[in-house]
Design a protein around this motif. Sequence first.
Motif, PDB file in Angstrom:
ATOM      1  N   SER A  44       4.375   2.709   1.938  1.00 23.36           N
ATOM      2  CA  SER A  44       5.179   3.853   1.546  1.00 23.36           C
ATOM      3  C   SER A  44       4.263   5.071   1.589  1.00 23.36           C
ATOM      4  N   ALA A  45       4.793   6.241   1.276  1.00 18.68           N
ATOM      5  CA  ALA A  45       4.078   7.528   1.289  1.00 18.68           C
ATOM      6  C   ALA A  45       4.010   8.088   2.714  1.00 18.68           C
ATOM      7  N   PRO A  46       3.830   9.402   2.828  1.00 22.63           N
ATOM      8  CA  PRO A  46       3.750  10.030   4.157  1.00 22.63           C
ATOM      9  C   PRO A  46       2.368   9.853   4.794  1.00 22.63           C
ATOM     10  N   ALA A  47       2.256  10.256   6.049  1.00 23.20           N
ATOM     11  CA  ALA A  47       0.988  10.304   6.792  1.00 23.20           C
ATOM     12  C   ALA A  47       0.291   8.954   6.829  1.00 23.20           C
ATOM     13  N   ARG A  48       1.008   7.912   7.258  1.00 24.25           N
ATOM     14  CA  ARG A  48       0.435   6.565   7.349  1.00 24.25           C
ATOM     15  C   ARG A  48       0.210   6.130   8.793  1.00 24.25           C
ATOM     16  N   GLY A  49       0.169   7.091   9.702  1.00 26.93           N
ATOM     17  CA  GLY A  49       0.087   6.773  11.124  1.00 26.93           C
ATOM     18  C   GLY A  49      -1.143   5.987  11.524  1.00 26.93           C
ATOM     19  N   TYR A  50      -2.293   6.302  10.932  1.00 23.90           N
ATOM     20  CA  TYR A  50      -3.522   5.589  11.284  1.00 23.90           C
ATOM     21  C   TYR A  50      -3.403   4.109  10.940  1.00 23.90           C
ATOM     22  N   VAL A  51      -2.903   3.818   9.752  1.00 26.85           N
ATOM     23  CA  VAL A  51      -2.748   2.425   9.325  1.00 26.85           C
ATOM     24  C   VAL A  51      -1.684   1.727  10.162  1.00 26.85           C
ATOM     25  N   LYS A  52      -0.578   2.393  10.422  1.00 28.67           N
ATOM     26  CA  LYS A  52       0.490   1.780  11.213  1.00 28.67           C
ATOM     27  C   LYS A  52       0.010   1.440  12.623  1.00 28.67           C
ATOM     28  N   ARG A  53      -0.735   2.341  13.215  1.00 26.54           N
ATOM     29  CA  ARG A  53      -1.265   2.089  14.558  1.00 26.54           C
ATOM     30  C   ARG A  53      -2.236   0.907  14.538  1.00 26.54           C
TER      31      ARG A  53
ATOM     32  N   TYR B  36       4.915  -4.937   9.741  1.00 28.81           N
ATOM     33  CA  TYR B  36       4.924  -4.061   8.568  1.00 28.81           C
ATOM     34  C   TYR B  36       6.261  -3.351   8.476  1.00 28.81           C
ATOM     35  N   LYS B  37       6.497  -2.767   7.328  1.00 29.78           N
ATOM     36  CA  LYS B  37       7.661  -1.899   7.129  1.00 29.78           C
ATOM     37  C   LYS B  37       7.181  -0.680   6.367  1.00 29.78           C
ATOM     38  N   HIS B  38       7.589   0.508   6.832  1.00 29.46           N
ATOM     39  CA  HIS B  38       7.220   1.762   6.189  1.00 29.46           C
ATOM     40  C   HIS B  38       8.473   2.360   5.550  1.00 29.46           C
ATOM     41  N   VAL B  39       8.439   2.480   4.239  1.00 30.03           N
ATOM     42  CA  VAL B  39       9.615   2.904   3.477  1.00 30.03           C
ATOM     43  C   VAL B  39       9.328   4.233   2.780  1.00 30.03           C
ATOM     44  N   PHE B  40      10.259   5.169   2.892  1.00 34.58           N
ATOM     45  CA  PHE B  40      10.167   6.426   2.148  1.00 34.58           C
ATOM     46  C   PHE B  40      11.160   6.355   0.989  1.00 34.58           C
ATOM     47  N   ILE B  41      10.663   6.483  -0.228  1.00 35.25           N
ATOM     48  CA  ILE B  41      11.547   6.422  -1.393  1.00 35.25           C
ATOM     49  C   ILE B  41      12.079   7.821  -1.702  1.00 35.25           C
ATOM     50  N   LYS B  42      13.285   7.862  -2.283  1.00 39.58           N
ATOM     51  CA  LYS B  42      13.932   9.140  -2.570  1.00 39.58           C
ATOM     52  C   LYS B  42      13.403   9.779  -3.847  1.00 39.58           C
ATOM     53  N   SER B  43      13.035   8.965  -4.821  1.00 43.53           N
ATOM     54  CA  SER B  43      12.473   9.492  -6.055  1.00 43.53           C
ATOM     55  C   SER B  43      11.384   8.548  -6.546  1.00 43.53           C
ATOM     56  N   TYR B  44      10.414   9.104  -7.266  1.00 41.76           N
ATOM     57  CA  TYR B  44       9.240   8.334  -7.641  1.00 41.76           C
ATOM     58  C   TYR B  44       9.557   7.025  -8.380  1.00 41.76           C
TER      59      TYR B  44
ATOM     60  N   SER C 151       0.868  -1.177   0.000  1.00 44.45           N
ATOM     61  CA  SER C 151       0.000   0.000   0.000  1.00 44.45           C
ATOM     62  C   SER C 151       0.903   1.223   0.000  1.00 44.45           C
ATOM     63  N   PHE C 152       0.927   1.944  -1.124  1.00 43.77           N
ATOM     64  CA  PHE C 152       1.919   3.011  -1.287  1.00 43.77           C
ATOM     65  C   PHE C 152       1.304   4.399  -1.447  1.00 43.77           C
ATOM     66  N   HIS C 153       0.038   4.574  -1.042  1.00 41.96           N
ATOM     67  CA  HIS C 153      -0.559   5.902  -1.205  1.00 41.96           C
ATOM     68  C   HIS C 153      -0.887   6.529   0.146  1.00 41.96           C
ATOM     69  N   LYS C 154      -0.834   7.835   0.193  1.00 45.44           N
ATOM     70  CA  LYS C 154      -1.106   8.612   1.407  1.00 45.44           C
ATOM     71  C   LYS C 154      -2.583   8.457   1.780  1.00 45.44           C
ATOM     72  N   ASP C 155      -2.863   8.115   3.041  1.00 43.60           N
ATOM     73  CA  ASP C 155      -4.258   7.951   3.457  1.00 43.60           C
ATOM     74  C   ASP C 155      -4.549   8.570   4.828  1.00 43.60           C
ATOM     75  N   GLY C 156      -3.682   9.494   5.261  1.00 47.57           N
ATOM     76  CA  GLY C 156      -3.903  10.221   6.508  1.00 47.57           C
ATOM     77  C   GLY C 156      -4.056  11.707   6.235  1.00 47.57           C
ATOM     78  N   GLN C 157      -4.749  12.398   7.136  1.00 44.84           N
ATOM     79  CA  GLN C 157      -4.927  13.845   6.979  1.00 44.84           C
ATOM     80  C   GLN C 157      -3.604  14.569   7.213  1.00 44.84           C
TER      81      GLN C 157
END
Length: 201
Positions: free
Chosen positions: A61-70, A79-87, A19-25
């Motif tokens: 991946s993607a920012p603002a994933r705190g709700y899902v991570k919790r 799980y693993k949360h990865v921030f990529i450097k370029s698209y 799941s690589f899309h932003k889903d938090g406010q």
Amino acid sequence: KRTARTQLGIPESSFVIGSFHKDGQGWEDGLEPKLIKGPDVFLSALHVLKKDMSDLFVLLSAPARGYVKRGLEKMNIPYKHVFIKSYPDVAKLFQALDAYLVASRQEGGPKSILESMSSGVPIVSTRAGQAMDLIRHRENGWMVAVEDAIGLARSLREVREMSPDALLTILRNGRATAEANSYKNQLPLWAEFMKGFVEIP
């Protein structure tokens, strides 16, 4: 897949859902869910799936994933949360997956549907955005009604249990769909659409 998982520190034996899309406010931790993206439905589907799939693993991946991570932590799903450097680096994340899950209620895309298909990764999605135009259920991917967490879990279970030959047929159909919708193949469609409004050399 083995190389990608080694680099990311993901157990080779896991069934990995992406799941690589932003889903938090907002752009901070994202503890407040953006409900049109369906993070609650995503978690509900995994809750159902976890009952008979002990090797479940989620790659985010993607920012603002705190709700899902919790939510994953509460269910004890690794799980693993990865921030990529370029698209373009997102391609490396797809290499580690067994399936990609879209649980959205509304979508402008998402790009991840065609990215999954082009990467040879089974796509499981709700009927939102371009999913309804691209996915043919059980032919090139899996698609269920919006908010159908049980249907999403059932589809992921089908991916897991499908024979390699049957799955390969679906993945090849998905690849053909991705190629048919590439930027290059869409140029003539845009040219026809703009005819009479924009002069095209």
